[in-house]
Design a protein around this motif. Structure first.
Motif, short mmCIF file in Angstrom:
data_model
loop_
_atom_site.label_atom_id
_atom_site.label_comp_id
_atom_site.label_asym_id
_atom_site.label_seq_id
_atom_site.Cartn_x
_atom_site.Cartn_y
_atom_site.Cartn_z
N TRP E 65 0.81 -1.22 0.00
CA TRP E 65 0.00 0.00 0.00
C TRP E 65 0.85 1.28 0.00
N MET E 66 1.89 1.28 0.82
CA MET E 66 2.64 2.52 1.00
C MET E 66 3.44 2.92 -0.23
N HIS E 68 2.23 3.27 -3.10
CA HIS E 68 1.38 4.27 -3.74
C HIS E 68 1.49 5.63 -3.03
N VAL E 69 1.61 5.58 -1.71
CA VAL E 69 1.77 6.82 -0.96
C VAL E 69 3.12 7.47 -1.29
N ILE E 143 -0.58 0.56 7.16
CA ILE E 143 0.21 1.75 6.85
C ILE E 143 1.60 1.66 7.47
#
Lengths: 239, 239, 239, 239, 239, 239
Positions: E65-66, E68-69, E143
């Motif tokens: 996920w991260m 993409h952040v 996260i």
């Protein structure tokens, strides 16, 4: 080209003592799952548990010279942390060095390399965590740093940091964060004791942690095994 | 997208009990050398020996949520078999989960991943076979299947299968084949006892197994060491 | 195509006995750091220490036939050294073979492959050093050499050589060099005893080995931690 | 004690053709992240991509006899899947066997062991995925099963299943699920094409997948680097 | 509990450009042999060489996920450095993310985990250094931090540091030390060019580096092979 | 304490030339499957094939000094064989040393350790087989032997022996056995050519090697898949 930093600031002994008996897993959780050394670092005997302040030591591959230099920088309550400047599994450390460190009050050794004389080290009950057990000897030709920040088994360790090591492995707590982590450890241990009793009484984690609704909302479905068998038979007969 | 299969059919307890004290190597031989888990799965303490029926549990990497779900499906006599959906060595399991499983009568844990709190697990004498010992904590975010067929450390395990685990490793016996394998185990053990006595009396395997003729027919030749030395000297002097 | 060499020359038993209690690390140092087997070869239980004369045995991968052939070549005081002709971790050796070897007076087994029945081997206190613990069974189909020179775990071993094995690992001493190595061992042990006492008394390796001047000449520099902090602050304020 | 299953049912060739050009990662996603072989299985050259139906073959460690037996069971469009009955990295397969398989229309080889003659295999462009490259030869002494269900590199493979292999690795699709997986693959590929264009235009995954709100609700916080520096200086001056 | 640090300070682009074409080994030597990532991090294709400024990204095991952040924090000239919070080899990164990063001007990816879609990544010539190639997909549930100091493959990397990566591996240069290291690189390269010419002309390192006297003083001795043979024969005849 | 043996006897160049184009697997088979180096030793680029005479060189861990000493002992047609005295993956060898060796006519390098500058080595087409690719630099402090017998990657290599290396790996042929092995190679190659043609024509190994009867006598049985399905259904309905 290499330095020995003397007179480093350490976590206070009274704070170190508060971690007596606290497990590595608990400390790791208490500081947001940081600071674990790689799992390849294992104790040479079990059970074992130590807490102390880091003296750090770099060594060249196949060369244990700097461990002798680092020994002089050790005080009672220290843990010696040794890391090679490139990967090496030679036996950097044996019973003579352990005798020397013990005489200085050192609690134990963490080394991202090999050790030897482990029968004697075990008999002495001198705690060692290492990457390998290897009788391979080393030379004394190349200097390196003592008491600078090092990366040992994937974790950043600074001189004076708190080290906790037990059967599960090794964790480092940054010197400036020891008080905060200790508070978190104590809260966690109180909480765990309560949970342990509930588990002993047969309660399930599903209820202790109140998980059922969140699992259902993620889509977890319960199916009876007999229904699965019947469905399969049905599908088979319809083919 | 994930299911929990309830009410699975297990090997009958009376049959399970017949395997008490039977070694993994013997079971493996008795079923034509099938069903062994990969040798990286090792017990956290020794000696240890358990037999029981499999409850299977998938877990996401770094996520031990489903172990809590699986715990509810366990009955006395079960062995929990946990496998990550992709390779992971995190410490999925510690003393609280062991307390919970023990309260439900679970015999032990087989996990193709890491465990922690091994000092306490050892003290509790809660048997665990794992790929790693790692204090690394896990989260509870992702669901997965319980009591479906899994591949654990390279072996296919179905819910209700028989699991035997000891110092040598872990073996699975398919539920439908337990009776047949048991007969083979018993025949093998009787036979082994006889052989052990002959070996103790100094007989050689060459004679116990009647191997000499077959070795000779394959071309095995005996040569006296002194003749080899003389041949070499001869060759040398002729050069 | 395969031979068994009989009647090999061994290190004399009286010489072998001189190595009783001498550690692997000491022997390795005494012969200029040669002859160690790879560190992946580990004892199945600890503490353990044996000394003996090598009988060597090649085996095909997954095939333990030749161990039975080698057993006949063993005499009291021998150590059986087994090496596969290509890498293999199967369980070549178990309690029946150990019973047979013990009946012949064999001191232990060194094998660059796997073993099984380790609970029984441990109970028997039959010493084994192996690359793996694996219940996987083997066949008896392919012949190979007994008592020829082999490379076992990266070390060249000839029949009749001296083998010393302990918790640290395994070392081989060439038969022709045993007397020389023994003298070096004895000198080294006398010297170590003296050093151990000085270390116990708190003397540092820096002084015991007279290292300070050579370290300084290599450029090792001592820096006070507080000075480093002040330097950093100064640099920061000047930015 | 070993069987060869003839006349197996395969995925229909028209269905197999639908997977031409579909990547392993896509197939794996399309069947809920199941069926991947362990990542140690790697192609001997790149780029490479094949699709076909599995013929399965067990082999004893160090013994490639059964590959010859399996060759006879292969048809055009098949992929031969070979797995040793215990771990082995010998070179089971070389250019002669590849010549034989190619003459029968075999698409390639998946082997949880070693191969050799890879210069020739590469020149022939005969696709091979293996655990190792090793010139080590094998014998022909021990029989094993052909076309039974096997576990190859941690994945269960049944004869007639669909195999897709490319630079990323190898995935198996159960024969009965090929149609369902194909539909999912096609939906996924359409969807990916759209996303790729958005990424090419500089859109972020945060927006393409609409992640910002969920990240914030998990507690993700944005902090300006300069503020961190100022906070640290402040803390320092207050010490 | 997780932060994204925005607006980090980077090495100036003009300084970065000075490292174009400078090899990893040279940079490593120029900064006193510090800063190398572990050798398990390998490029997915060769030859390849990039230089850029680090944006750092933690990821949970099996959870991308991260990334993409982190993509939003990247600027032209950056290199994305991704490290899992516990060991994981899943395929965190594929062609869609590469498309996104390329659209933002990112030079390449360094990841202490797995990647997939490597055929497309290679075709795109998007440079990636990774621990593994694995098609295994990841989730988006947990996260972690972006642009905090991380340890990636055993090296400490801070946001804005200089990264150099080529066929040999990856090295990091601390932002504050880039100027100093550059001077050392330039001196070293000038010196190397001179040496290369002397080597091409057949001069030996023994003379180029003036080693002969120091070797002799360490005790290195030259012996004619024929003399060794004669000595051995002599010894043999005297036995 | 270390020696350099000069004036070693090598396999004659005319004999070496006979091995041009002969693969490692063929040589290995031709000498009864002996002499292979461990499969972890891999070429840095492919395709590649060299033949030459061994100059052997020991190096201390993290110390490449002796490679410069060994360079002087090399002649045109030699292959330099380097082995560390304890396990090490540092980058002992780069483009400057390759330039020096090439100027002396050396065919290539076999090293049981790491190398660096592989982009340049590949561009130069200087053949190297190594255990690792690692930019890690080495020192020049410790002497060791040149042109003594060494164990490199598990194989015994003596100065002057024949080395053959290709994409499959590396094999050594003892100097005294080169003529015998060459005859066996030539016979084998003639035989293989004939077999390749039969395989190309679609003949099966079962017939080319006349295996059918022996397989049957071992107990191999053919079963039709449809019969297995029917048997299973029958068993199911009778339960």
């Amino acid at each position: 080209m290499a330095i020995v930093v003397t007179n480093i600031t350490r976590v206070a002994p009274s704070l170190v003592r508060e971690f007596a008996g606290v497990g590595v897993a608990t400390v790791h959780e208490a500081q947001a799952r940081k600071g674990l050394l790689d799992a390849v670092i294992r104790p040479i005997y079990r059970p074992v548990h130590i807490v102390g302040t880091a003296v750090t030591c770099e060594v060249a591959p196949g060369d244990n010279w700097m461990i002798h230099v680092a020994a002089e920088q050790c005080q009672p309550g220290d843990i010696l942390v040794v890391t090679p400047t490139s990967p090496c599994t030679d036996g950097y450390f044996g019973d003579l060095l352990a005798t020397s460190l013990r005489a200085r009050g050192v609690q134990g050794l963490i080394i991202d390399a090999g050790v030897r004389d482990i029968a004697t080290l075990t008999q002495m009950q001198f705690p060692v965590w290492s990457r390998a057990i290897h009788a391979q000897g080393t030379v004394k030709e190349t200097i390196a740093n003592v008491n600078t920040a090092v990366i040992c088994a994937g974790a950043l360790i600074k001189p004076g940091d708190l080290i906790v090591a037990d059967d599960d492995g090794v964790v480092v707590v940054r010197r400036q964060q020891v008080v905060t982590v200790l508070e978190s450890v104590q809260a966690r241990e109180a909480n765990e004791e309560n949970k342990r009793k509930r588990f002993e009484n047969g309660e399930l984690g599903l209820d202790v942690y109140n998980m059922r609704q969140r699992l259902a909302s993620k889509g977890l479905t319960y199916v009876d095994a007999q229904d699965l068998v019947n469905d399969a038979k049905q599908a088979d007969s319809e083919q």
